[in-house]
Design a protein around this motif. Sequence first.
Motif, short mmCIF file in Angstrom:
data_model
loop_
_atom_site.label_atom_id
_atom_site.label_comp_id
_atom_site.label_asym_id
_atom_site.label_seq_id
_atom_site.Cartn_x
_atom_site.Cartn_y
_atom_site.Cartn_z
N CYS A 104 0.83 -1.21 0.00
CA CYS A 104 0.00 0.00 0.00
C CYS A 104 0.86 1.26 0.00
CB CYS A 104 -0.94 -0.01 1.20
SG CYS A 104 -2.25 -1.24 1.12
N ASP A 105 2.00 1.22 0.70
CA ASP A 105 2.92 2.36 0.67
C ASP A 105 3.47 2.57 -0.74
OD1 ASP A 105 2.68 3.09 3.33
OD2 ASP A 105 4.27 1.74 4.00
N TRP A 106 3.84 1.50 -1.40
CA TRP A 106 4.36 1.63 -2.76
C TRP A 106 3.29 2.13 -3.72
CZ3 TRP A 106 6.59 -3.98 -2.36
CH2 TRP A 106 7.66 -3.96 -1.45
N TRP A 107 2.08 1.62 -3.58
CA TRP A 107 1.01 2.00 -4.49
C TRP A 107 0.58 3.45 -4.28
CZ3 TRP A 107 -0.75 0.15 -8.83
CH2 TRP A 107 -1.99 0.58 -9.31
N SER A 108 0.71 3.96 -3.07
CA SER A 108 0.31 5.34 -2.78
C SER A 108 1.38 6.35 -3.14
CB SER A 108 -0.03 5.48 -1.29
OG SER A 108 1.10 5.22 -0.48
N ASN A 109 2.58 5.90 -3.50
CA ASN A 109 3.66 6.80 -3.86
C ASN A 109 3.54 7.14 -5.34
OD1 ASN A 109 6.19 7.99 -4.51
ND2 ASN A 109 7.10 6.99 -2.74
N PRO A 110 3.28 8.40 -5.69
CA PRO A 110 3.11 8.73 -7.12
C PRO A 110 4.38 8.57 -7.93
CG PRO A 110 3.11 10.73 -5.77
CD PRO A 110 3.10 9.57 -4.82
N TYR A 111 5.55 8.76 -7.31
CA TYR A 111 6.81 8.66 -8.05
C TYR A 111 7.12 7.20 -8.40
CZ TYR A 111 6.94 13.24 -5.90
OH TYR A 111 6.61 14.50 -5.47
N LEU A 112 6.85 6.29 -7.48
CA LEU A 112 7.04 4.87 -7.80
C LEU A 112 6.04 4.41 -8.86
CD1 LEU A 112 7.68 3.29 -4.27
CD2 LEU A 112 9.34 3.87 -6.04
N ARG A 113 4.84 4.96 -8.81
CA ARG A 113 3.85 4.61 -9.83
C ARG A 113 4.31 5.07 -11.22
NH1 ARG A 113 -1.45 4.54 -7.41
NH2 ARG A 113 -2.33 4.91 -9.47
N MET A 114 4.90 6.25 -11.28
CA MET A 114 5.38 6.73 -12.57
C MET A 114 6.55 5.90 -13.08
SD MET A 114 5.18 10.84 -11.93
CE MET A 114 5.68 11.25 -13.60
N LEU A 115 7.45 5.52 -12.18
CA LEU A 115 8.60 4.71 -12.60
C LEU A 115 8.18 3.30 -13.00
CD1 LEU A 115 11.21 5.77 -9.88
CD2 LEU A 115 11.19 6.42 -12.29
N ALA A 116 7.05 2.82 -12.46
CA ALA A 116 6.58 1.47 -12.78
C ALA A 116 5.73 1.41 -14.04
CB ALA A 116 5.77 0.91 -11.60
N SER A 117 5.48 2.54 -14.69
CA SER A 117 4.70 2.53 -15.93
C SER A 117 5.52 1.86 -17.04
CB SER A 117 4.32 3.95 -16.32
OG SER A 117 5.47 4.78 -16.43
N PRO A 118 4.86 1.36 -18.10
CA PRO A 118 5.58 0.66 -19.18
C PRO A 118 6.60 1.55 -19.87
CG PRO A 118 3.21 0.27 -19.32
CD PRO A 118 3.40 1.34 -18.31
N LEU A 119 7.69 0.93 -20.32
CA LEU A 119 8.74 1.66 -21.02
C LEU A 119 8.33 1.92 -22.47
CD1 LEU A 119 11.98 -0.13 -19.76
CD2 LEU A 119 11.06 2.06 -19.01
N ARG A 120 8.62 3.13 -22.92
CA ARG A 120 8.36 3.53 -24.30
C ARG A 120 9.58 4.26 -24.84
NH1 ARG A 120 5.20 0.29 -23.45
NH2 ARG A 120 2.92 0.33 -23.66
N GLN A 121 9.76 4.23 -26.15
CA GLN A 121 10.93 4.85 -26.79
C GLN A 121 10.55 6.19 -27.38
OE1 GLN A 121 12.68 2.54 -29.91
NE2 GLN A 121 14.59 3.69 -29.92
N CYS A 122 11.36 7.19 -27.12
CA CYS A 122 11.14 8.53 -27.65
C CYS A 122 11.56 8.57 -29.12
CB CYS A 122 11.93 9.56 -26.84
SG CYS A 122 11.78 11.26 -27.42
N ILE A 123 10.74 9.17 -29.96
CA ILE A 123 11.05 9.21 -31.39
C ILE A 123 12.08 10.29 -31.71
CG2 ILE A 123 8.79 8.32 -32.04
CD1 ILE A 123 7.91 11.15 -32.64
N VAL A 124 12.36 11.17 -30.76
CA VAL A 124 13.36 12.23 -30.99
C VAL A 124 14.73 11.78 -30.53
CG1 VAL A 124 13.99 14.61 -30.49
CG2 VAL A 124 11.59 14.00 -30.80
N THR A 125 14.85 11.34 -29.29
CA THR A 125 16.14 10.94 -28.72
C THR A 125 16.40 9.44 -28.82
OG1 THR A 125 15.16 10.70 -26.52
CG2 THR A 125 16.02 12.86 -27.11
N GLU A 126 15.36 8.65 -29.15
CA GLU A 126 15.45 7.19 -29.25
C GLU A 126 15.88 6.56 -27.92
OE1 GLU A 126 17.92 6.11 -32.48
OE2 GLU A 126 16.58 6.92 -34.02
N LYS A 127 15.55 7.21 -26.81
CA LYS A 127 15.81 6.67 -25.49
C LYS A 127 14.52 6.16 -24.88
CE LYS A 127 19.78 9.63 -24.45
NZ LYS A 127 20.36 10.62 -23.49
N GLN A 128 14.63 5.16 -24.04
CA GLN A 128 13.46 4.56 -23.40
C GLN A 128 13.22 5.18 -22.03
OE1 GLN A 128 13.81 0.32 -23.33
NE2 GLN A 128 13.43 0.10 -25.52
N LEU A 129 11.97 5.54 -21.78
CA LEU A 129 11.55 6.13 -20.52
C LEU A 129 10.21 5.54 -20.14
CD1 LEU A 129 12.40 9.93 -20.99
CD2 LEU A 129 13.54 8.34 -19.45
#
Length: 433
Positions: A104-129
Motif C-alpha cells: 500500500c505504501d508503494w502503491w500510494s507513492n506517485p513517483y514509484l507509480r510513474m517509474l513502474a509505468s511501461p517503457l516507451r521509446q522517444c522518437i526524438v532521442t530514441e531513449k526509453q523512458l
Amino acid sequence: MPRFLPTLVQRIKTIQKGRKHQSPTTRSSPSRSTRHSVQTTPPYPNFSPHGRKESILLDDVNPILHSDVFTQHKLAPSVIPSLSGRGRHSNGNRQAREMTDGECDWWSNPYLRMLASPLRQCIVTEKQLPADFMVRLAALELSGPRLSRTITALLPDGVEHSRFRRHNSGKGYYIACRKESIDELVSRSSYKRIPAPSKLQVHSLLATQIGHQLRLKVLQELELLAESLRCAPQESRENTILRRLTRTEWVEVKTTGRISQSGAVAVLVVPPINKRTLYESHKAQSSRVLPTLPPLSILHQGQVPESTYTGSLPTQQVPYYNGLSLFPSACLRLRLYKALQMVLLVERRARWRQNIPSQVSNCSPSYSNNKSRGEKSSHAYLLRSDRNTVRRTDSARLAIALWRIRMWEGQGWEAELGSYGGWTAGKSNTQMI
C-alpha cells in the motif's frame, strides 16, 4: 473408425442425460471463478495408452478439448483492503489477496507509480523512458467543412483520462513530456518517420494543445476523486485526502520551508477568482501581452521517512504549486477552484455523517465567530496519499497529473550534482530542480 463413432455417439447421449461416467484418469474441471485463485501447478496430461480401455477423447476432461484446464493461469491481481476490514473485490468463493502495508505504501507513492509505468521509446532521442514521463502522439486524419481535402496531422492522443476521451489511434508514438521536445521534433524532422496515409503535418499550436490537455487531465482527476470519495466516506476524519491548511500552518510552511503533515504529496495555492480577474485575463489574451508569472512549483522538504535507514535515505521533497502559473488561463483556474471546493464539500459531508453532534456545533455561528485568525483556512490545499488514504481512494493519480504539468514546463528534468530529481539530499528547501 466405424467402431469408434457409435461409442462416441452413445457417450454423448449419456452425458446429455446427466449420467456421467467417471474415469480414473480424469478429474472435475474447476470453475472459472476459482481457477485463477489456485496457486498449485496443474497436472501434466497423460497420453499413454497403457491401462486405457477407451480413447482419451471420451474423458470428461481431456487435454485436447479442455486444454485450458491443464494450462497454468495467472493469479488474480491483489486488491487494496478497505478500512472496514472487508475486501472490496472477491473472486468467486475465495477472496482475492489483499495488499500488505508495504505494498500500500508503494502503491500510494506517485513517483514509484510513474517509474513502474511501461517503457516507451522517444522518437526524438530514441531513449526509453516510463510512459508517464512521455506524451503519446498519433497520426490522425482530419476532415471538415473548412478543409478542401482530408489531411493527416500529428496530434496528442491519450493525454486526457480514458473515461473522458479514448485513444483515437491504435498505434502511437512517444516524446518526452517537455515543451522543448516539440521544437526538437520539428527541427530534426523526426515526425517524417511516422507512417501516414498522406503527408504528415504538424501545426504550430501543438505544444499549446498538449499543455491544455495536461491541465484538463488535472480537472478530470479532481472530478473522479470527488466521485470516488462519495462512495468511500469511511474514516474520513483521520484519513483526509484533501484539506485546506490553516493560516498558521501556511505561515509555518513559508517560514521554515518544511511540510510536516504526514502523507503530503502536493500543496496547491489557488485563491478564489472574481469577475475583475476574468476581465483582466480576457483583456491580456486579446492584447497578447502575457504578464510575468511566478515559478510554477517549488520543492519543500517533507516529513522524514520512518525507516531504519533514515540517515542514508534522501529527504522527501513535496512540490508546492502556484495556481497562477499552473493554470494561467483564468477560466481554467476558476474550474480548478470549483473542483477543489467540490472535493472539500464531499469530505465535509463525510465527516458530518460520522460525527453529527460535533460537526453541528462546529458549524454554528458562535463557533465561527470565536475562531481565531490563525485557525482560519488559507488558500493553500494539501493533498495527501499514504497507506491509509489509499484504502479510501487513489489520490496518487492527481499527484501524477500535477507532476506531468511540472515536467512539461521544463522542471524536474535537470538536477544538480547530488540530487535525485524530486528527492534531494541535504539541499535548500527552495531549490528549483
